[in-house]
Design a protein around this motif. Structure first.
Motif, PDB file in Angstrom:
ATOM      1  N   PRO A 213       0.910  -1.144  -0.100  1.00  0.00           N
ATOM      2  CA  PRO A 213      -0.122  -0.019  -0.070  1.00  0.00           C
ATOM      3  C   PRO A 213       0.822   1.278  -0.056  1.00  0.00           C
ATOM      4  CG  PRO A 213       0.068  -1.013   2.284  1.00  0.00           C
ATOM      5  CD  PRO A 213       0.770  -2.042   1.211  1.00  0.00           C
ATOM      6  N   ARG A 214       0.194   2.169  -0.535  1.00  0.00           N
ATOM      7  CA  ARG A 214       1.023   3.495  -0.647  1.00  0.00           C
ATOM      8  C   ARG A 214       0.413   4.525   0.544  1.00  0.00           C
ATOM      9  NH1 ARG A 214       2.934   0.821  -4.574  1.00  0.00           N
ATOM     10  NH2 ARG A 214       3.691   1.794  -6.209  1.00  0.00           N
ATOM     11  N   ALA A 215       1.303   5.229   0.957  1.00  0.00           N
ATOM     12  CA  ALA A 215       1.191   6.191   2.052  1.00  0.00           C
ATOM     13  C   ALA A 215       0.549   7.457   1.324  1.00  0.00           C
ATOM     14  CB  ALA A 215       2.411   6.756   2.640  1.00  0.00           C
ATOM     15  N   PRO A 216      -0.704   8.134   2.028  1.00  0.00           N
ATOM     16  CA  PRO A 216      -1.226   9.358   1.435  1.00  0.00           C
ATOM     17  C   PRO A 216      -0.490  10.453   1.553  1.00  0.00           C
ATOM     18  CG  PRO A 216      -2.223   8.753   3.149  1.00  0.00           C
ATOM     19  CD  PRO A 216      -1.306   7.581   3.165  1.00  0.00           C
ATOM     20  N   TYR A 217      -0.207  11.419   0.614  1.00  0.00           N
ATOM     21  CA  TYR A 217       0.441  12.787   0.816  1.00  0.00           C
ATOM     22  C   TYR A 217      -0.583  13.863   0.351  1.00  0.00           C
ATOM     23  CZ  TYR A 217       5.032  10.573   1.881  1.00  0.00           C
ATOM     24  OH  TYR A 217       5.895   9.824   2.312  1.00  0.00           O
ATOM     25  N   GLN A 218      -0.259  14.942   0.923  1.00  0.00           N
ATOM     26  CA  GLN A 218      -1.199  16.077   0.590  1.00  0.00           C
ATOM     27  C   GLN A 218      -0.439  17.017  -0.381  1.00  0.00           C
ATOM     28  OE1 GLN A 218      -2.844  18.071   4.126  1.00  0.00           O
ATOM     29  NE2 GLN A 218      -4.385  16.653   4.536  1.00  0.00           N
TER      30      GLN A 218
ATOM     31  N   GLY B 176      -0.017  -2.233 -10.914  1.00  0.00           N
ATOM     32  CA  GLY B 176      -1.359  -2.250 -10.292  1.00  0.00           C
ATOM     33  C   GLY B 176      -2.160  -1.031 -10.002  1.00  0.00           C
ATOM     34  N   ALA B 177      -3.362  -1.252  -9.461  1.00  0.00           N
ATOM     35  CA  ALA B 177      -4.045   0.133  -8.846  1.00  0.00           C
ATOM     36  C   ALA B 177      -3.706   0.708  -7.864  1.00  0.00           C
ATOM     37  CB  ALA B 177      -5.477  -0.195  -9.214  1.00  0.00           C
ATOM     38  N   VAL B 178      -3.436   1.940  -7.507  1.00  0.00           N
ATOM     39  CA  VAL B 178      -3.030   2.535  -6.284  1.00  0.00           C
ATOM     40  C   VAL B 178      -4.260   3.213  -5.865  1.00  0.00           C
ATOM     41  CG1 VAL B 178      -1.505   4.207  -5.476  1.00  0.00           C
ATOM     42  CG2 VAL B 178      -0.475   2.985  -7.167  1.00  0.00           C
ATOM     43  N   VAL B 179      -4.543   2.773  -4.461  1.00  0.00           N
ATOM     44  CA  VAL B 179      -5.803   3.428  -3.747  1.00  0.00           C
ATOM     45  C   VAL B 179      -5.105   4.032  -2.700  1.00  0.00           C
ATOM     46  CG1 VAL B 179      -7.815   2.783  -2.762  1.00  0.00           C
ATOM     47  CG2 VAL B 179      -7.277   1.305  -4.808  1.00  0.00           C
ATOM     48  N   VAL B 180      -5.491   5.301  -2.428  1.00  0.00           N
ATOM     49  CA  VAL B 180      -5.206   6.060  -1.427  1.00  0.00           C
ATOM     50  C   VAL B 180      -6.373   6.470  -0.613  1.00  0.00           C
ATOM     51  CG1 VAL B 180      -4.139   8.315  -0.625  1.00  0.00           C
ATOM     52  CG2 VAL B 180      -3.122   7.059  -2.535  1.00  0.00           C
ATOM     53  N   GLU B 181      -6.453   6.044   0.695  1.00  0.00           N
ATOM     54  CA  GLU B 181      -7.492   6.590   1.453  1.00  0.00           C
ATOM     55  C   GLU B 181      -7.060   7.529   2.737  1.00  0.00           C
ATOM     56  OE1 GLU B 181      -9.665   2.964   3.088  1.00  0.00           O
ATOM     57  OE2 GLU B 181      -9.920   2.304   0.941  1.00  0.00           O
ATOM     58  N   ALA B 182      -7.581   8.606   2.465  1.00  0.00           N
ATOM     59  CA  ALA B 182      -7.367   9.693   3.880  1.00  0.00           C
ATOM     60  C   ALA B 182      -8.283  10.639   3.846  1.00  0.00           C
ATOM     61  CB  ALA B 182      -5.888  10.097   3.548  1.00  0.00           C
ATOM     62  N   ALA B 183      -8.610  11.260   4.949  1.00  0.00           N
ATOM     63  CA  ALA B 183      -9.696  12.149   5.148  1.00  0.00           C
ATOM     64  C   ALA B 183      -8.784  13.633   5.029  1.00  0.00           C
ATOM     65  CB  ALA B 183      -9.939  11.946   6.556  1.00  0.00           C
TER      66      ALA B 183
ATOM     67  N   VAL C  68      -2.622  12.568  -2.813  1.00  0.00           N
ATOM     68  CA  VAL C  68      -2.028  11.708  -3.902  1.00  0.00           C
ATOM     69  C   VAL C  68      -1.077  10.565  -3.290  1.00  0.00           C
ATOM     70  CG1 VAL C  68      -1.621  13.514  -5.775  1.00  0.00           C
ATOM     71  CG2 VAL C  68       0.249  13.078  -3.778  1.00  0.00           C
ATOM     72  N   PRO C  69      -0.976   9.474  -3.980  1.00  0.00           N
ATOM     73  CA  PRO C  69      -0.060   8.653  -3.448  1.00  0.00           C
ATOM     74  C   PRO C  69       1.244   8.533  -3.479  1.00  0.00           C
ATOM     75  CG  PRO C  69      -1.007   7.859  -5.531  1.00  0.00           C
ATOM     76  CD  PRO C  69      -1.464   9.193  -5.185  1.00  0.00           C
ATOM     77  N   GLY C  70       1.975   8.237  -2.289  1.00  0.00           N
ATOM     78  CA  GLY C  70       3.648   8.477  -2.222  1.00  0.00           C
ATOM     79  C   GLY C  70       4.023   7.517  -2.978  1.00  0.00           C
TER      80      GLY C  70
END
Length: 173
Positions: A31-36, A110-117, A125-127
């Motif tokens: 999984p990718r970490a979410p970045y703002q 593969g698909a990169v899914v990022v979940e963050a509030a 965006v995904p890191g």
């Protein structure tokens, strides 16, 4: 001398090839970490995310499993050239781990899914994949050389005359 060099080179190249494939696997399942995206650049969107630790864990699992596999296969296949293959496991394991890191952090599979509030109007965006614990880079060569040495030690003990110091006949298997 040339056969020993060939055994070393084949071992290193085989592990490097596995390292490139392992990088693609690591990129696909981690999984990718979410970045703002902000005016100052990109910042971690969720400081309590476990994605950074998961990337290290998946890297250790993939490269450690390959290390065990390579160590076992190398011990069974290299009966004549033990030392060159053992040195090839060490050098190839390091090269394979470095290639796994480079390929996994360069290519996204593969698909990169990022979940963050996120706050309204903030782009998430995904890191990129990266290792936060650089010690996992040694899991491949450490486990490969360790298993190779363990198997050789067990084989050496089984064949040793010191196992029967008083000349007792060996027990039937």
């Amino acid at each position: 001398m040339t056969r020993e060099v060939r055994a070393f080179a084949v071992t290193v190249l085989a592990l490097a090839t596995l390292g490139a494939a392992a990088g693609l696997v690591w990129s696909g399942i981690t999984p990718r970490a979410p970045y703002q995206v902000t005016d100052q650049g990109t910042v971690l969107a969720d400081p309590s995310t476990q994605a950074l630790i998961a990337a290290d864990g998946w890297f250790a699992v993939i490269t450690g499993g390959l290390g065990l596999l390579c160590g076992g296969v190398a011990w069974f296949a290299a009966r004549r050239w033990m030392l060159p293959v053992l040195l090839g496991l060490c050098a190839g394991g390091i090269l394979g781990a470095m290639l796994t890191l480079w390929v996994g952090s360069t290519f996204t599979i593969g698909a990169v899914v990022v979940e963050a509030a996120a706050m309204p109007g903030v782009k998430v965006v995904p890191g990129a994949l990266k290792l936060t614990a650089s010690g996992v880079l040694v899991s491949w060569p450490l486990l490969a050389v360790g298993l190779f040495g363990f198997l050789e030690g067990m084989h050496g003990y089984r064949e040793s005359p010191l196992r029967h110091p008083y000349g007792d006949p060996p027990e039937p298997l």
